[in-house]
Structures are given as structure tokens and as C-alpha cells.
Write an enzyme that holds these catalytic residues in place. Structure first.
Site, PDB file in Angstrom:
ATOM      1  N   CYS A  98       0.729  -1.242  -0.096  1.00  0.00           N
ATOM      2  CA  CYS A  98      -0.067   0.077   0.207  1.00  0.00           C
ATOM      3  C   CYS A  98       0.833   1.143   0.168  1.00  0.00           C
ATOM      4  CB  CYS A  98      -1.165   0.023   1.534  1.00  0.00           C
ATOM      5  SG  CYS A  98      -1.930  -1.338   0.993  1.00  0.00           S
ATOM      6  N   CYS A 179      -2.565  -0.191  -3.673  1.00  0.00           N
ATOM      7  CA  CYS A 179      -3.700   0.564  -3.247  1.00  0.00           C
ATOM      8  C   CYS A 179      -3.377   1.425  -2.538  1.00  0.00           C
ATOM      9  CB  CYS A 179      -4.195  -0.947  -1.757  1.00  0.00           C
ATOM     10  SG  CYS A 179      -3.165  -1.657  -0.658  1.00  0.00           S
TER      11      CYS A 179
END
Ligand code: N1C
Length: 273
Positions: A98, A179
Site C-alpha cells: 500500500c 492500494c
């Protein structure tokens, strides 16, 4: 038949025999050399594959190699669809990352000269499969168990070629693991920094989903010969295909600024540009 004529035809026969023998020997030599070079190609390629793989310590590299080569050996190199690589992705999965994922299109060298020195971003080439196969060419052929590294068909010959299908499949998976904040470096020195036929344009962007990806930050790399800026039509196209819930922004970044940040590791990445 005259004695002279008889001797002449015997000589001719011997000459023919000699030519035939030389031809057979030549064919055998060529076949042996060819099979040795093919075996050499396979073993050189395998060595590179395993050496690069072993740098990622936690993995079973021999098993990954077995899974990998089964996908294309003894197969028409134009008949390898991206799905053929599913077992390879299962054998060496991508870990979710992420806020650090960095994509690129037509900016490979700039991106990697930056990520080699700074570890604030993660590109496909920092993953096991991306790093192992980066810059390599491989394919098989029907009736042989060898890995060829030359003469493999490219994009112009056929769509489902061994190498392109790998990058298509791996890029789809890599995009699925992205993400939060996602970054892409695009090239300001070409008219279509966002090319819908590129892997970034045709595969990665389409896999970004607003449930996982919050922002897409475009860094438009500006060299002295830049021909576009953030307002270009090509980037409007990118915004059109991007999932509506994802926030988009674009920044023009001089290449010199990226280089400066590469050589100043003490500078926090957030203040690079
Ligand atoms: O077609 P592209 O770029 O838009 O593909 C780049 C895009 C990146 O974001 C990567 O995540 O797709 C991924 N990727 C690679 O990591 C990669 N390494 C080497 C895609 N392709 C990759 N290659 C080779 O470069 C491969 O042979 C492919 O066809 C080219 C694509 O380069 P591009 O057109 O600049």
C-alpha cells in the site's frame, strides 16, 4: 566397355561417395553444434533465472523454475495466452503493497535509476517475478524441451507471444496488489504519455478499483525536449478510463529534480517534487 571408360566411371563413383561422406559428416557436426548451443541457451537462461531468484531468500526457486518452464516449453511461442502464466503467479505470489506502488510507461530508465537508489517506491522489478524476468527473452518450440533465447516472436509477429503474455499477466496481478496512494511516471517527451495500447493503459489502469486505490498520482517526467504538459488530451483520456471513485492528480516534474533526489538519500521522498 573400354578399359579407360571403366576406370573413369569408377573414379566418378569414388568422387560421389567422398562428397556424400563429407556432406553427412557436415550435417552431423551442424546438428551436434546446434543441439549443444540450444542446451547452452537453456542452461544460461536457467542460471540467470535461479541467481536472480535466490536474492529473494524465502522462495523455492527450483520449484518456481519448474512451474515457469512448463508453461512454454514444447509449445508454439505464438500460442501462449496470458492465462497460461496463472500457475506461476500462484507459485510466486505478489505481496500487497500500500502507498508505495510505482507504475511507469515509456519511462523505465528514469524510474529504475530512482528506485535503485531510494526505497520509497516499489516497482514490478522489485518483486520476485519482475526482477527475475526483467530484460530477458525466452520461448519454446514444438517438439523440443529447450528454452530458446533468440529468434522468439515479438509483438509484431503475434499477440499471444511468450514474453508479452508474461508481462500482461504479471502486470495485471501487480496492479491488483496496489492500494491506497498509487503513483505512475509518464513521459512528457512524447505526444501520448498515456497510450491505451501500452500495458499500463490496457491492463494496469483498468485493474485499479476505488475500493482499494484512493489516489492516482501522475508524475509527468519533463526533459528539455518535453512536448506535452498535464493538460494534454492524452491525460484527459486517462482520467476518462479511471474508476470514478479514484482521485486523480498530475504533476510536471523536471527529470533533473528526480535525479537530484536519487543522489540525496537524506531528503525525504515526499519533498522530492
Ligand atoms: O507497456 P508499458 O510500458 O506501459 O508497461 C509498463 C507497465 C509498468 O507499470 C510495469 O508495472 O507494465 C509493467 N511492466 C514491467 O514491469 C516490465 N518490465 C519490463 C511491463 N512491461 C515490462 N517490461 C518490458 O517493457 C516488456 O517487454 C514490455 O513489453 C515493455 C513495456 O514497456 P513500455 O511500453 O515502456
Amino acid at each position: 566397355m573400354e578399359r579407360g571408360e571403366f576406370r573413369g566411371s569408377g573414379k566418378r563413383r569414388r568422387k560421389c561417395c567422398l562428397i556424400l561422406c563429407v556432406a553427412v559428416i557436415l550435417i552431423i557436426i551442424i546438428a551436434v553444434v546446434l543441439s549443444l548451443t540450444l542446451r547452452q541457451e537453456t542452461s544460461d537462461f536457467k542460471t540467470i533465472f535461479l541467481d536472480r531468484c535466490k536474492k529473494f531468500k524465502e522462495n523455492n526457486c527450483e520449484n518456481i523454475w519448474e512451474v515457469f518452464q512448463k508453461i512454454y516449453v514444447n509449445r508454439d511461442p505464438c500460442q501462449v495466452p496470458m492465462e497460461a502464466y496463472d500457475p506461476l503467479i500462484t507459485a510466486a505470489p505478489f505481496k500487497p503493497s500500500c502507498n508505495k506502488t510505482m507504475f511507469w510507461s515509456k519511462t523505465k530508465d528514469v524510474v529504475h535509476s530512482f528506485t535503485e537508489k531510494r526505497d520509497c517506491f516499489l516497482t514490478m522489478e522489485d518483486t520476485l517475478l519482475g526482477s527475475v524476468l526483467d530484460g530477458l527473452t525466452w520461448c519454446g518450440k514444438e517438439g523440443s524441451n529447450e528454452t530458446l533465447t533468440t529468434g522468439c516472436p515479438g509483438w509484431t509477429e503475434c499477440e499471444n507471444n511468450t514474453v508479452r503474455s508474461f508481462w500482461n499477466r504479471a502486470s495485471a496481478e501487480f496492479a491488483d496488489t496496489a492500494c491506497g496512494n498509487v503513483t505512475v511516471m509518464l513521459n512528457g517527451s512524447i505526444m501520448t504519455p498515456f497510450d491505451s495500447r501500452s500495458i499500463f493503459g490496457s491492463i494496469e489502469v483498468k485493474r485499479f478499483n476505488s475500493k482499494r486505490v484512493r489516489n492516482l498520482n501522475v508524475l509527468l517526467v519533463m526533459q528539455k525536449n518535453a512536448v506535452v504538459n498535464c493538460t494534454t488530451d492524452s491525460l484527459q483520456e486517462l482520467q476518462k478510463v479511471l474508476d470514478k471513485g479514484i482521485k486523480y492528480n498530475c504533476k510536471e516534474v523536471p527529470e533533473s529534480l528526480i535525479e537530484e533526489c536519487s543522489s540525496h538519500p537524506e531528503k525525504p521522498c515526499e519533498s522530492c517534487w
